[in-house]
Design a protein around this motif. Structure first.
Motif, PDB file in Angstrom:
ATOM      1  N   ASP A  58    -103.692 -55.256 -33.874  1.00  0.00           N
ATOM      2  CA  ASP A  58    -103.501 -56.576 -33.265  1.00  0.00           C
ATOM      3  C   ASP A  58    -103.320 -57.615 -34.358  1.00  0.00           C
ATOM      4  N   ASP A 116    -107.651 -67.967 -34.944  1.00  0.00           N
ATOM      5  CA  ASP A 116    -108.293 -68.256 -33.661  1.00  0.00           C
ATOM      6  C   ASP A 116    -109.550 -67.380 -33.533  1.00  0.00           C
ATOM      7  N   ASP A 175    -111.937 -67.402 -31.280  1.00  0.00           N
ATOM      8  CA  ASP A 175    -112.188 -66.904 -29.919  1.00  0.00           C
ATOM      9  C   ASP A 175    -111.361 -65.645 -29.669  1.00  0.00           C
ATOM     10  N   GLN A 176    -110.095 -65.699 -30.108  1.00  0.00           N
ATOM     11  CA  GLN A 176    -109.239 -64.522 -29.932  1.00  0.00           C
ATOM     12  C   GLN A 176    -109.797 -63.342 -30.716  1.00  0.00           C
ATOM     13  N   GLY A 203    -112.944 -62.709 -31.436  1.00  0.00           N
ATOM     14  CA  GLY A 203    -114.087 -62.177 -30.684  1.00  0.00           C
ATOM     15  C   GLY A 203    -113.634 -61.344 -29.501  1.00  0.00           C
ATOM     16  N   SER A 204    -112.592 -61.796 -28.812  1.00  0.00           N
ATOM     17  CA  SER A 204    -112.189 -61.079 -27.598  1.00  0.00           C
ATOM     18  C   SER A 204    -111.375 -59.820 -27.897  1.00  0.00           C
ATOM     19  N   LEU A 205    -110.745 -59.768 -29.091  1.00  0.00           N
ATOM     20  CA  LEU A 205    -109.935 -58.579 -29.423  1.00  0.00           C
ATOM     21  C   LEU A 205    -110.778 -57.402 -29.923  1.00  0.00           C
ATOM     22  N   ASN A 221    -113.095 -54.470 -30.025  1.00  0.00           N
ATOM     23  CA  ASN A 221    -113.635 -53.561 -29.011  1.00  0.00           C
ATOM     24  C   ASN A 221    -114.349 -52.398 -29.685  1.00  0.00           C
ATOM     25  N   LYS A 227    -120.734 -57.908 -34.003  1.00  0.00           N
ATOM     26  CA  LYS A 227    -120.113 -56.849 -33.198  1.00  0.00           C
ATOM     27  C   LYS A 227    -120.032 -55.532 -33.963  1.00  0.00           C
TER      28      LYS A 227
END
Lengths: 389, 389
Positions: free
Chosen positions: A123, A134, A136-137, A139-141, A143, A174
């Protein structure tokens, strides 16, 4: 051709410092033995001590321990080794997902693309108009399959500094490894791995008047890393190849020679360049952040003019600057960094990057700004784009 | 400690020649720009010309064209790049079978082992008691899935030269690519790629008084090679990384400084060492071939004595030599080369390798032989192995 060439491009920081060469000389001509173990002969042990001292003093400036620093042939190798080494070590154990920013330098970006061709999922993180990733992006990417995040400490073209602490905290929370390419910040902007949980850091000697072909990778103790450069058992069996001891010693000397005063002086030249260009020349855009940028970098777009034309005219007056990415010397393709921050091709092609180094002075800066003002005016006079505006 | 240390180990050829440093200096302090294209500024073009001239003059000594030479960080990188690059390029197109000799240096050997762990099939060619590869076995091992054969031009420890023409003819006839590690023969023993159909050749500056951290890979035009060092588009897009122009120029100068007279002088020191040791000291075995060996190498086993003990005693008298492989400095493991030619652990551990360089003289050789005779006698007096014989 000229009494003096004024380098304000990448070469401004690649000129070797005479004191670095002096530090290297004993390892060229006296203690030139192959580094050896305690079983070896005495000159080999002296050579090894020179190597260990260099390793220790460079590691210290990062807040790292001696054993965590691996010497390499430079920025490109360090980033290949970090990303491919972690990817190979974690592919089966964790997963094959990697995250990098969209504006990374080619060693990181093209290593990621090469892994993509081998079946890894990559990504590419977005950045804002100043080049800041970014969060926030990010954190959300992330996994469960994410093996590695690689985000630069500062950008190679527009100098934008990332909030590496915030990035590291997200990755750490994470439980994902973080690599950062600190080629353009090392010794210029603090990065303390004892305080910021980054796992791998790329550094290089060529940006601080050290020898070419020498870099290093910081590897936090315990980081899973498959060996990338196969061969002998040098560098604690993490990187094969005859140790470049003169290079390592030269790198350590280059690190020692960077001072806070010098960094402040570079920042003054940077700020003066940006302010004067924006004040004195119409239709100029600053690329990157006004404040959160490396001390040695200014990047400006002079609209309605081609960067290549400005470069050639400046060259004829004895000034060396770059347009686009100096690494990408084979074409006139638009900079992926300028496009990444939302700029168009016109903005990319009209950009000039200034890099300030130890041998530049405020007089150089005033001279180039004066020349540039004249050149931009002349070029605009003959520019169909400018006439139409 | 001593007025003079006499290096007769690998360091004998790693000492930088002062003339090499002089050739590099302009690229440290004057023409230090980043190499750039025709679109760049004039100093960048000068830097690029320096790089191209160095490339051309090195390529010429191999019988190659300028575009076929890729600069690297040294022997280890060149061999990684060659073997992994061909393996990746041909895995799907041809197959995943690779053949290397059993006595390759670590860059080739451990690259092959690393590929084996990734699912490639690797065959290790046998050698005879002098270290010469079995040509019949080579012919019979090549199959339709064979992507690459990698056989060194000369051995790193025992100096044995392979019949590279016969090897290349076999590979060429069966349409299989051939890589050769010529680190220990380049400029010392002729290898002309315009006459011998070898496809990839590893060379390095560190064995001929050139700078550390600089090597090259010859890549025959049209050879399928996936890029290994990812990043920028340098070296005709075959090897990423800021060009080490001073290093390349130093390498070219080092090549220029090697003369047939020097090679003949090295061979005389080699022959004198071998003859005198065999005549004057009992229980000595020559490792490798008497005649088909590199001019700069002698390797002898002094039975009933440990190589490490001889090394230490010689060190105390100001002489530097190696035992086993100098690259393998982390342990006392027996040399895979001596074991490969059918030697046992005793023969491996009692071996000394002499490397002759530009700064050695016949007086050095006589001095070390005299010292060695005494040391071997003394060590044998206290050796339980010798008493029992």
């Amino acid at each position: 051709m000229f009494d003096k060439i004024t380098y304000l491009d990448n070469a401004a920081s690649t000129r070797l410092d005479e004191r670095v060469l002096e530090a290297m000389k004993p390892y060229f001509f006296d203690t030139y033995a192959v580094a050896t173990s305690e079983f070896g002969y005495s000159m080999g042990i002296d050579a090894k001590e020179g190597l260990m001292d260099a390793r220790g003093s460079i590691a210290k400036t990062l807040g790292a321990s001696e054993e965590e620093l691996v010497f390499t042939s430079g920025e490109t190798e360090s980033s290949n080794m970090a990303i491919k080494g972690v990817a190979a070590a974690l592919r089966k154990k964790k997963g094959s997902h990697i995250i990098v920013s969209r504006i990374e330098d080619f060693p990181v970006l093209n290593t990621a693309k090469s892994l993509e061709r081998q079946g890894y999922k990559v990504d590419y993180l977005n950045v804002d108009s100043e080049g800041t990733v970014d969060l926030d992006q990010l954190g959300s990417l992330i996994n469960k399959e994410t093996a590695l995040v690689s985000i630069q400490h500062a950008n190679q073209e527009i100098g934008t500094l990332q909030d590496i602490k915030a990035i590291a905290d997200i990755c750490n929370e994470k439980d994902v490894l973080l690599h950062t390419d600190a080629t353009h910040t090392f010794t210029r902007v603090p990065l303390d791995v004892s305080k910021i949980p980054v796992d791998l850091v790329t550094i290089s000697a060529h940006t601080i008047h050290g020898p070419r072909g020498v870099g290093a990778l910081y590897v936090r103790e315990g980081t899973p890393l498959e060996k990338w450069m196969d061969g002998g058992y040098q560098e604690l069996n993490r990187r094969a190849g005859l140790e470049n001891i003169p290079g390592a010693v030269g790198f350590a000397k280059a690190v020692e020679l960077v001072t806070p005063e010098e960094n402040a002086s570079l920042a003054r030249m940077r700020d003066h360049t940006i302010s004067k260009a924006l004040e004195d020349i119409p239709h100029v855009t600053l690329n990157g952040s006004r404040n959160d940028r490396t001390p040695q970098n200014a990047n400006l777009t002079f609209h309605y003019v081609e960067g290549e034309s400005m470069t050639l005219h400046l060259d004829m007056r004895g000034f060396a600057v770059s347009t686009g990415s100096a690494c990408f010397s084979r074409s006139l393709e638009a900079s992926h960094v300028i496009l990444g921050i939302g700029g168009d091709h016109e903005r990319a092609h009209g950009s000039l990057r200034f890099t300030f180094g130890r041998y530049n002075t405020m007089e150089d800066v005033d001279a180039i700004l004066g020349a540039l003002k004249e050149i931009v005016e002349k070029l605009r006079e003959i520019s169909p784009l400018y006439a139409k505006k």
